[in-house]
Write a protein that holds these residues in place. Sequence first.
Motif, short mmCIF file in Angstrom:
data_model
loop_
_atom_site.label_atom_id
_atom_site.label_comp_id
_atom_site.label_asym_id
_atom_site.label_seq_id
_atom_site.Cartn_x
_atom_site.Cartn_y
_atom_site.Cartn_z
N VAL A 1 -15.39 3.29 -1.43
CA VAL A 1 -15.08 2.30 -2.36
C VAL A 1 -16.17 1.31 -2.60
O VAL A 1 -16.28 1.09 -3.91
N LEU A 2 -16.83 0.83 -1.79
CA LEU A 2 -18.00 -0.18 -2.11
C LEU A 2 -19.00 0.48 -2.79
O LEU A 2 -19.65 0.10 -3.55
N ASP A 3 -19.27 1.78 -2.30
CA ASP A 3 -20.50 2.40 -3.08
C ASP A 3 -20.03 2.56 -4.65
O ASP A 3 -20.89 2.54 -5.32
N ARG A 4 -18.94 3.13 -4.77
CA ARG A 4 -18.43 3.10 -6.25
C ARG A 4 -18.51 2.00 -7.03
O ARG A 4 -19.08 1.87 -8.30
N PHE B 1 -9.76 -5.46 -0.51
CA PHE B 1 -8.96 -4.14 0.21
C PHE B 1 -9.46 -4.57 1.93
O PHE B 1 -10.13 -5.42 2.27
N ASP B 2 -8.65 -3.90 2.66
CA ASP B 2 -8.52 -4.17 4.04
C ASP B 2 -9.61 -3.23 4.85
O ASP B 2 -9.87 -2.18 4.49
N MET C 1 0.75 -1.04 -0.03
CA MET C 1 0.15 0.14 0.09
C MET C 1 0.86 1.22 0.18
O MET C 1 2.03 1.35 0.73
N ASN C 2 0.57 2.42 -0.70
CA ASN C 2 1.06 3.53 -0.88
C ASN C 2 0.92 4.16 0.42
O ASN C 2 0.25 4.26 1.04
N ASN D 1 -9.93 -9.66 7.89
CA ASN D 1 -10.07 -8.23 7.75
C ASN D 1 -10.27 -7.82 6.32
O ASN D 1 -10.15 -6.65 6.12
N SER D 2 -10.32 -8.67 5.39
CA SER D 2 -10.37 -8.12 3.89
C SER D 2 -11.64 -8.23 3.22
O SER D 2 -12.60 -9.51 3.36
#
Length: 400
Positions: A16-19, A90-91, A1-2, A40-41
Amino acid sequence: MNTPTADTHLITQEEVLDRWLCSALEGGFQIAIWRAPKSNSVQLILDQTKEIKRVNLELDILPQGFIAHPFADQEDQKAFFLEASDYFKFDIDTPMTEAEDELYKKAKRSPTEIKGQVNQLLRKAQPEKNSFQFSSTSKSSFIEFVEKGIKAIQDGKLSKVVPARIQKVHLKDNFDLTKTFLELCQRYPDAFVNFFHIPNVGTWLGATPEILIKTEGLYFHTMALAGTQKAEGEDPVRNAAWKQKEIEEQAMVSRYIVNNFKKIRLREYEENGPKTVKAGNLLHLRSDFRVNMEATNFPQLGSVMLKLLHPTSAVCGTPREDSMKFILEHESFDRCFFAGFIGPVNIENRTAIYVNLRTAQLINEDVLLYAGAGVTADSVPEKEWEETTLKCDIIGKFIQ
């Protein structure tokens, strides 16, 4: 992860989920989102083919995707399959940066606008006529169904049967799918939390405690989960006391698995349990089975056992064919995906298929909550009704 810098915009898991949901619902695509037990993912796939696919249960040759099979076996025994045009993970605990969210740059609207669109489209995801085909199962009709099951058992026609019922509720005005999904993840860490949408087929949300089959690396895994009581007190697992009815009900499911091993002449397996496990506000008895597929020279064991096990005696009864016939004759509704099976296939070298329990079907402004109860000779109809009420509440309290 950045590593985020001071001027980096962080994106919440909810955004994220909404998109992804907005992309699926606007595009008419199929989507599946899930969080595995003790993980956790959050993982998801988007199927952009716009093709409703039905596949044979040969798991080892399928591409990456998500499978969904109804309770009642069709003649062709094929399952719905969402192929992973896109796969994302994603976490839950770690916000992402703009660069890590594949849909961020494509989004032309604010997070609030996207969320509003998701919740609006969700209410129009299914043909309106579908919701009128169902109504809540009355207490009197369910108890009558249970009594018929008990009589069939006393007459020697069945050993166990699992009648189910529907509770129809109205979707609350401020229902937020992404918030609800993430809340289910938080409240039920040991469940397979899932949402899947197949246009014109079904939209489902749930948190099931029961794995049907899992293959990961060299190992095959399944479980026998049955027997139910309310989780009460500070340490409900340790203080649980089981009656003979629940013990025998769970033993039937374990014997069912072992008998299927015998059918394929598989003798080398590990069995652990039964032990008490907590699932939401309920306790169950569970035994775990594990097989080394390399040592037994059985790489197709997952596909073979999936066909043999479904539907298990935990959701159908014993003997399977007779109890299935009894259910189809006396149950007043189509279970559809309830008590069927769902799960990711060949994702990160793992396939995990779950029995679709503790689940709800979303149909426009209505929600159908499904629950069943294992009926044996020792069953008390009133208590079986109370058990299904507790099971409906596991998901129902989040959406009504």
